[in-house]
Enzyme design. Structure first.
Site, PDB file in Angstrom:
ATOM      1  N   HIS A 327     -35.043  17.682  37.942  1.00 38.45           N
ATOM      2  CA  HIS A 327     -33.841  17.128  37.329  1.00 38.45           C
ATOM      3  C   HIS A 327     -33.826  17.272  35.816  1.00 38.45           C
ATOM      4  O   HIS A 327     -32.757  17.216  35.205  1.00 38.45           O
ATOM      5  CB  HIS A 327     -33.682  15.656  37.711  1.00 38.45           C
ATOM      6  CG  HIS A 327     -33.173  15.455  39.097  1.00 38.45           C
ATOM      7  ND1 HIS A 327     -33.989  15.449  40.199  1.00 38.45           N
ATOM      8  CD2 HIS A 327     -31.912  15.263  39.572  1.00 38.45           C
ATOM      9  CE1 HIS A 327     -33.262  15.264  41.286  1.00 38.45           C
ATOM     10  NE2 HIS A 327     -31.998  15.151  40.944  1.00 38.45           N
ATOM     11  N   GLY A 328     -34.960  17.432  35.200  1.00 41.12           N
ATOM     12  CA  GLY A 328     -34.939  17.590  33.752  1.00 41.12           C
ATOM     13  C   GLY A 328     -36.319  17.482  33.131  1.00 41.12           C
ATOM     14  O   GLY A 328     -37.250  16.917  33.722  1.00 41.12           O
TER      15      GLY A 328
END
Length: 473
Positions: A327-328
């Site tokens: 996700h990041g």
């Protein structure tokens, strides 16, 4: 930037009309969709089209080599791993290089070293995680022998770049979508057109009315959490829980509906996740395409639950931590993944209750509430800018009560509750806009009138336009 709403409303009908009335066969339709998809993506930054073309080329060529019987197995293995390394290496450079470099520097600084390590001044290409995972799944399936390599380059390129799901999924499997692009005859029907438009309208409502209205209050509360009263902190967490759901599931509905207008069926990506009775059920209903990807290409290859409880725990933890990192490049995402692993692992060890009915009894309703609360706390970690912000926000939610000057977000809360009601009463339908074909709803003009009213409500009560959250992943 990508198309804004007005530009997209012009783009989509033009592409639709050319696709069905000027493109006759499957190959010409595919070529046109490639051009349309590249225009769609290049509108944001045409330079990053080279990334999609590069990943498409190495995956297409890699699949051909891996499937060729006359080539030695050693060379096939080399080509397979080279293609995967190039694809994931590209993703790593753009998304994770600076994160790992800066983390390494911090570790060295704790022991007295101050190295001058360079970082890359680059922006993250929109949707790179989505189309990289899609290409990788194709290569892995071809290597396993569960997917035949295609020699139709136009079908493969549109499989990687298909614009409705290019930048935020669903992450499709070649076994589902590639045969549809290889089909020479695609027919448009009234039923498919209606169902596609209803999905688009339902997705727009979730995004524009629910998510965008929540976003304004969420931003205010999360940016000023140290000075916000306790009740408003809970409201901020509640609203972000629906912001991210309305935003992401809304995009998925729009993507699935848009694809259906072009004769393509995408997989379902959300299935009422906030009515889950435990965390395992939640992960069966949230971002289904990504959950399935990690299950099939990470969890099972690691051994799944076949090698004892200790290995099962380790595999589960690995999947959730990697999912968080997907996700990041931020420690908050890693913590969010670890948090869900802690919630999920007990069910892996001790099993879970089998629910006999979808109509919740009192105990089931209580389990839904507890699961929702646990998921909501997790979303605070996900939304926070730093670990300190995450811990501080959650601590203030549960620590000494601080009165609020005023209650924020009353109208967005109302829209969230309306969304829940509509989803619950429409839980056996594709969307709540699928009216029964009996009684007064047997009249087609009345159905269209209800959809038109719903569309006008979406326009009138839409919040300030916000970029889709998952565009940055």
């Amino acid at each position: 930037m990508l198309f804004n709403s007005f530009e997209f409303l012009i783009f989509l009908p033009i592409v639709f009309l050319v696709y069905w009335f000027l493109c006759r066969k499957g190959r010409s339709k595919n070529i046109f969709l490639i051009l349309a998809s590249y225009l769609f993506y290049g509108w944001w930054d045409f330079r990053f089209l080279l990334l999609i073309i590069f990943i498409s080329l190495i995956s297409f060529a890699g699949g051909l080599v891996i499937s060729e019987e006359k080539i030695k197995s050693g060379l096939k293995t080399l080509v397979f791993w080279s293609a995967l390394v190039l694809s994931f290496g590209t993703l790593f450079i753009f998304k994770y290089f600076n994160f790992f470099t800066q983390s390494f520097v911090r570790v060295l600084e704790t022991v007295g070293f101050t190295p001058d390590v360079p970082t890359l001044d680059i922006i993250l290409p929109v949707g790179i995680s989505f189309y990289t995972f899609q290409a990788a799944s194709y290569l892995i399936d071809v290597k396993r022998g569960t997917q035949r390599a295609t020699r139709d380059i136009s079908a493969f390129f549109v499989f990687i770049s298909f614009f409705p799901q290019l930048v935020a999924g669903p992450i499709e499997r070649a076994s589902n979508i590639l045969p549809q692009f290889l089909e020479s005859e695609r027919k448009f029907t009234y039923e498919r057109g209606v169902s596609g438009m209803k999905l688009i309208l339902w997705g727009l409502f979730k995004k524009m009315v629910v998510a965008d209205n929540c976003a304004i209050i969420v931003n205010q509360i999360f940016q000023n959490w140290p000075s916000v009263g306790t009740l408003n902190l809970w409201i901020g967490a509640f609203l972000f829980t629906f912001q991210i759901y309305g935003d992401f599931s809304g995009y998925s509905d729009i993507a699935i509906g848009t694809a259906r207008l072009f004769g393509i069926d995408l997989m379902k990506n959300f299935s009422l996740p906030y009515f889950s009775r435990d965390i395992t059920e939640f992960w069966k209903k949230w971002h289904i395409s990504l959950t399935g990807w990690f299950r099939d290409y990470v969890y099972i290859p690691l051994g799944g639950n076949r090698k004892g409880k200790a290995k099962t725990v380790a595999n589960t933890a690995a999947v959730f931590v990697v999912s968080g990192l997907w996700h990041g490049a931020n420690f908050t995402f890693l913590l969010w993944g670890a948090y869900h692993a802690l919630l999920f692992i007990p069910f892996r060890i001790y099993g879970r209750k089998t629910y006999k009915t979808e109509i919740p009894i009192l105990r089931d309703s209580l389990m839904m509430g507890i699961t929702f609360l646990l998921v909501m706390i997790g979303w605070v970690i996900f939304r926070a800018e730093t670990l300190g912000d995450a811990f501080g926000y959650i601590a203030n939610m549960f620590s000494s009560y601080r009165p609020s000057d005023f209650i924020r977000g009353k109208i967005p809360i109302l829209w969230c509750l309306i969304l829940l009601l509509l989803e619950w009463f429409g839980r056996y339908k594709e969307t709540p806009l699928d009216f029964p074909a009996r009684g007064i709803f047997s009249l087609r003009p009345l159905k269209w009138a209800c959809c038109l009213i719903f569309f006008l409500i979406t326009l009138v009560f839409a919040g300030q336009s916000q970029e889709f959250i998952y565009f940055k992943f």
